[in-house]
Design a protein around this motif. Sequence first.
Motif, short mmCIF file in Angstrom:
data_model
loop_
_atom_site.label_atom_id
_atom_site.label_comp_id
_atom_site.label_asym_id
_atom_site.label_seq_id
_atom_site.Cartn_x
_atom_site.Cartn_y
_atom_site.Cartn_z
N ALA A 1 -8.15 71.16 -22.82
CA ALA A 1 -7.69 72.23 -23.71
C ALA A 1 -6.18 72.39 -23.62
O ALA A 1 -5.58 72.28 -22.55
CB ALA A 1 -8.38 73.54 -23.34
N VAL A 2 -5.57 72.64 -24.77
CA VAL A 2 -4.13 72.89 -24.86
C VAL A 2 -3.92 74.23 -25.55
O VAL A 2 -4.48 74.48 -26.61
CB VAL A 2 -3.41 71.77 -25.64
CG1 VAL A 2 -1.94 72.09 -25.81
CG2 VAL A 2 -3.59 70.43 -24.95
N SER A 3 -3.13 75.09 -24.92
CA SER A 3 -2.94 76.43 -25.46
C SER A 3 -1.47 76.78 -25.56
O SER A 3 -0.70 76.55 -24.62
CB SER A 3 -3.65 77.47 -24.58
OG SER A 3 -3.34 78.78 -25.01
N HIS A 4 -1.07 77.35 -26.71
CA HIS A 4 0.27 77.91 -26.85
C HIS A 4 0.20 79.41 -27.10
O HIS A 4 1.22 80.05 -27.32
CB HIS A 4 1.04 77.23 -27.99
CG HIS A 4 0.40 77.41 -29.33
ND1 HIS A 4 -0.47 76.49 -29.88
CD2 HIS A 4 0.50 78.41 -30.24
CE1 HIS A 4 -0.88 76.92 -31.07
NE2 HIS A 4 -0.31 78.08 -31.31
N GLU A 5 -1.00 79.98 -27.02
CA GLU A 5 -1.18 81.41 -27.24
C GLU A 5 -1.43 82.13 -25.90
O GLU A 5 -2.19 83.09 -25.84
CB GLU A 5 -2.34 81.65 -28.21
CG GLU A 5 -2.09 81.07 -29.60
CD GLU A 5 -3.23 81.32 -30.56
OE1 GLU A 5 -4.28 81.82 -30.10
OE2 GLU A 5 -3.09 80.99 -31.75
N HIS A 6 -0.76 81.67 -24.87
CA HIS A 6 -0.93 82.26 -23.54
C HIS A 6 -0.13 83.53 -23.36
O HIS A 6 -0.38 84.31 -22.44
CB HIS A 6 -0.51 81.24 -22.49
CG HIS A 6 0.74 80.51 -22.84
ND1 HIS A 6 1.97 81.12 -22.87
CD2 HIS A 6 0.93 79.22 -23.22
CE1 HIS A 6 2.89 80.24 -23.23
NE2 HIS A 6 2.28 79.08 -23.46
N GLY A 7 0.87 83.76 -24.21
CA GLY A 7 1.65 84.98 -24.13
C GLY A 7 2.73 84.99 -23.07
O GLY A 7 3.41 86.00 -22.89
N LEU A 8 2.93 83.89 -22.36
CA LEU A 8 3.93 83.84 -21.30
C LEU A 8 5.34 83.77 -21.88
O LEU A 8 5.58 83.08 -22.88
CB LEU A 8 3.71 82.61 -20.42
CG LEU A 8 2.46 82.60 -19.55
CD1 LEU A 8 2.18 81.20 -19.02
CD2 LEU A 8 2.61 83.58 -18.39
N ALA A 9 6.26 84.48 -21.27
CA ALA A 9 7.66 84.37 -21.63
C ALA A 9 8.23 83.10 -20.99
O ALA A 9 7.66 82.55 -20.05
CB ALA A 9 8.44 85.60 -21.14
N PHE A 10 9.37 82.65 -21.52
CA PHE A 10 9.97 81.44 -20.98
C PHE A 10 10.22 81.55 -19.48
O PHE A 10 9.98 80.62 -18.73
CB PHE A 10 11.30 81.13 -21.69
CG PHE A 10 11.14 80.31 -22.95
CD1 PHE A 10 10.27 79.24 -22.98
CD2 PHE A 10 11.85 80.62 -24.08
CE1 PHE A 10 10.11 78.48 -24.14
CE2 PHE A 10 11.71 79.87 -25.23
CZ PHE A 10 10.84 78.80 -25.27
N SER A 11 10.72 82.70 -19.03
CA SER A 11 11.03 82.82 -17.60
C SER A 11 9.78 82.75 -16.75
O SER A 11 9.82 82.29 -15.61
CB SER A 11 11.79 84.13 -17.33
OG SER A 11 10.96 85.26 -17.54
N GLU A 12 8.64 83.21 -17.29
CA GLU A 12 7.39 83.19 -16.52
C GLU A 12 6.86 81.78 -16.36
O GLU A 12 5.96 81.53 -15.55
CB GLU A 12 6.36 84.08 -17.20
CG GLU A 12 6.72 85.55 -17.12
CD GLU A 12 5.88 86.44 -18.04
OE1 GLU A 12 5.70 87.60 -17.69
OE2 GLU A 12 5.43 85.94 -19.09
N ILE A 13 7.41 80.84 -17.14
CA ILE A 13 7.04 79.43 -17.03
C ILE A 13 8.14 78.65 -16.32
O ILE A 13 7.92 78.04 -15.28
CB ILE A 13 6.77 78.81 -18.42
CG1 ILE A 13 5.56 79.49 -19.08
CG2 ILE A 13 6.54 77.32 -18.30
CD1 ILE A 13 5.29 79.02 -20.49
N CYS A 14 9.33 78.69 -16.89
CA CYS A 14 10.41 77.83 -16.41
C CYS A 14 10.85 78.13 -14.99
O CYS A 14 11.19 77.22 -14.22
CB CYS A 14 11.63 77.95 -17.34
SG CYS A 14 11.28 77.49 -19.05
N LEU A 15 10.86 79.40 -14.62
CA LEU A 15 11.45 79.77 -13.34
C LEU A 15 10.54 79.59 -12.14
O LEU A 15 10.97 79.73 -11.00
CB LEU A 15 11.97 81.21 -13.40
CG LEU A 15 13.02 81.48 -14.47
CD1 LEU A 15 13.59 82.87 -14.33
CD2 LEU A 15 14.13 80.44 -14.46
N VAL A 16 9.27 79.27 -12.39
CA VAL A 16 8.38 78.99 -11.24
C VAL A 16 8.15 77.51 -11.06
O VAL A 16 7.56 77.09 -10.05
CB VAL A 16 7.02 79.71 -11.40
CG1 VAL A 16 7.22 81.21 -11.48
CG2 VAL A 16 6.26 79.21 -12.60
#
Length: 246
Positions: free
Chosen positions: A227-242
């Motif tokens: 499964a591939v999802s782009h409707e996760h609601g995460l902000a860029f910082s919540e992805i990129c910074l971890v």
Amino acid sequence: MARVHGKPVAAAHPLLTRALTLESGKAWQLLAAREWRLSSADAEAVAAVLARLTAPLPTRRGAAPQARATDRDRLLQRILRTTVHHLDAGAVSPPAAALLAAVARALLPWHAAPNPPIAAAAPRYGTVPGTTDRAAPPTEEGEALLPDLAALFTALAATSVPGAVPLTPPVEPWQARYVGRFRRHTRPAPGVWAAETVGCPECGRKDGPWTVTCDWRRATLGCPCGAVSHEHGLAFSEICLVLPET
């Protein structure tokens, strides 16, 4: 060991400067070739970050060394939080988002220093690997980044002049693999925060390994189940910074 201006950084939490070096170099090249002129949203973000980068430390007559140290860390923390605010607003262009994310990654040790986020649900960046402890931020190394960043953001701001037509260069998308959990943070009311662990919409998996694909306008999460999802609601910082530095 990270290096800043050619000097080794010996700190419990070294700065993540690889992305910053890469994105800063790209930005200077684009400026030299006159291939980047800021949009209005880019100009607003650049001006806000530049104001933080060039803000003087407060003048404290007879201040104790600890107060001076706190002021220095607070300056770096304000730069980080201003950068993340404009990154997560989602209005800047892809090259601006890539640069802001790189600045934020480099300044991550100041996410909670000297002032931790008020809300318990706020993101917890900058912990010592394998522990729940926070390392003391390498303040001198962080400050060493500021002159070059101020010069770059000043040059970027100069492209935003009355009558200039914005020019946005293309940015290559990227893909990364991440094992761990992503947390989505929301603020349903003033002073109230909530946090939720993001799971796969198909199988409910929450620990990955995730395949993260990003074009700086949208990030998608790929689960091992397919499964591939782009409707996760995460902000860029919540992805990129971890994500770990690669």
